[in-house]
Motif scaffolding. Structure first.
Motif, short mmCIF file in Angstrom:
data_model
loop_
_atom_site.label_atom_id
_atom_site.label_comp_id
_atom_site.label_asym_id
_atom_site.label_seq_id
_atom_site.Cartn_x
_atom_site.Cartn_y
_atom_site.Cartn_z
N THR A 135 10.48 -8.28 2.83
CA THR A 135 10.10 -8.81 1.35
C THR A 135 9.19 -7.62 1.00
OG1 THR A 135 8.09 -10.04 2.50
CG2 THR A 135 10.20 -11.19 2.01
N PRO A 136 8.92 -7.61 -0.02
CA PRO A 136 8.09 -6.43 -0.70
C PRO A 136 6.70 -6.41 -0.01
CG PRO A 136 9.34 -7.21 -2.60
CD PRO A 136 9.39 -8.33 -1.39
N LYS A 137 6.13 -7.82 0.26
CA LYS A 137 4.84 -7.72 0.80
C LYS A 137 4.76 -7.36 2.16
CE LYS A 137 1.67 -11.18 2.60
NZ LYS A 137 1.25 -12.60 2.80
N LYS A 139 7.02 -5.02 3.45
CA LYS A 139 7.71 -3.59 3.66
C LYS A 139 6.56 -2.69 3.00
CE LYS A 139 11.73 -1.06 2.26
NZ LYS A 139 13.01 -0.97 1.36
N LYS A 141 4.71 -0.01 0.16
CA LYS A 141 5.46 1.06 -0.68
C LYS A 141 5.55 2.26 0.12
CE LYS A 141 4.14 3.62 -5.01
NZ LYS A 141 3.29 3.80 -6.11
N TYR A 152 4.65 4.39 4.74
CA TYR A 152 4.40 3.23 3.82
C TYR A 152 2.92 2.59 3.93
CZ TYR A 152 9.56 2.61 3.95
OH TYR A 152 10.79 2.92 3.60
N GLN A 255 -4.04 -2.60 -7.30
CA GLN A 255 -2.98 -2.53 -8.35
C GLN A 255 -3.37 -2.00 -9.62
OE1 GLN A 255 -1.38 -6.56 -8.32
NE2 GLN A 255 -0.35 -6.46 -6.52
#
Length: 256
Positions: A135-137, A139, A141, A152, A255
């Motif tokens: 999931t993005p959480k 993984k 960026k 990452y 963010q």
């Protein structure tokens, strides 16, 4: 990479692990200094005085074991040395890891330029959801392409301290934040919303812990939480609520 220092933390009597690491490092053409680990089974009164039991019960949730304190001090004293000797960046390794042949190239790519401005890069993780992120959480960026890997940036804890790169600025932050011991060293660094050390990890991971080596920390009692006094339980719940709020706030601010 002449400014990079490499350290392996190793109990002085643990000759088998030392030989294991020497064999791997020689095969990769890397040299490293073996640093005596702090033996958690022989802590001094000065060592024990650094342990904040009240904070440990509130934040970690249980009393720390002596071996966890010894592991903490082994890493913390290397941070002190980095500052004392003005070491710009260090590769710190424990002695129970398996190292990928890709590691030297990955390290060279990480320190060849300053962007992104990481303070610590974890090269191993004990957290399955981080190792095999779905999931993005978990993984994160990808902020940099490396040799056969990617760097990452995460907004979650990593868990595990088998090998990592740390800059002097990161060591200084850990010295300030972690001068009183209240949870294992890797989890102390994972409190990014408090210590200011953004989690970075290399994936695929170039380092893994060997499962055939017995942990020098030892087995943690499975019922450590049982029988805790009500005030301790309440303080722990309040701490977890506070951490959850601050982690969400940290994510929103980053963010933005």
């Amino acid at each position: 990479m002449s400014f990079l220092r490499r350290f392996v933390i190793n109990l002085e009597h643990d000759h088998a692990r030392r030989a294991h690491m020497q064999t791997q490092l020689e095969a990769l053409g890397l040299d490293a200094e073996f640093v005596p680990a702090v033996n958690g089974r022989a802590l001094t009164p000065a060592d024990r005085a650094l342990y904040d039991r009240q904070k440990a019960l509130r934040v970690y949730g249980v009393d720390m074991m002596d071996t966890e304190i010894g592991c903490y001090l082994s890493h913390y004293r290397l941070y002190e040395r980095m500052v004392r000797e003005d070491i710009p960046v260090a590769l710190i390794m424990e002695d129970d890891i398996a190292i990928s042949p890709d590691l030297p190239g990955i390290i060279q790519a990480l320190i060849a330029e300053t962007s992104p401005e990481w303070l610590v890069v974890r090269l191993e993780s004990l957290r399955g959801r981080v190792r095999e992120a779905k999931t993005p959480k978990f993984k994160g960026k990808c902020v940099k392409q490396l040799d056969h890997a990617g760097l990452y940036r995460l907004h979650t804890h990593v868990l595990g301290f088998g090998a990592y790169l740390i800059r002097k600025e990161g060591a200084e932050k850990m010295l300030r934040y972690g001068q009183h011991i209240f949870m294992p060293i890797d989890q102390t660094m994972d409190r990014y919303w408090e210590n200011g050390i953004t989690p970075y990890i290399v994936r695929p991971l170039p380092v893994h812990q060997r499962q055939d080596f017995e942990s020098r920390i030892g087995a943690r009692p499975p019922c450590r939480h049982v029988g805790q006094a009500l005030p301790v339980q309440i303080a722990r719940r309040m701490q977890r609520l506070s951490d959850g709020v601050r982690k969400r706030l940290h994510a929103l601010l980053n963010q933005a």
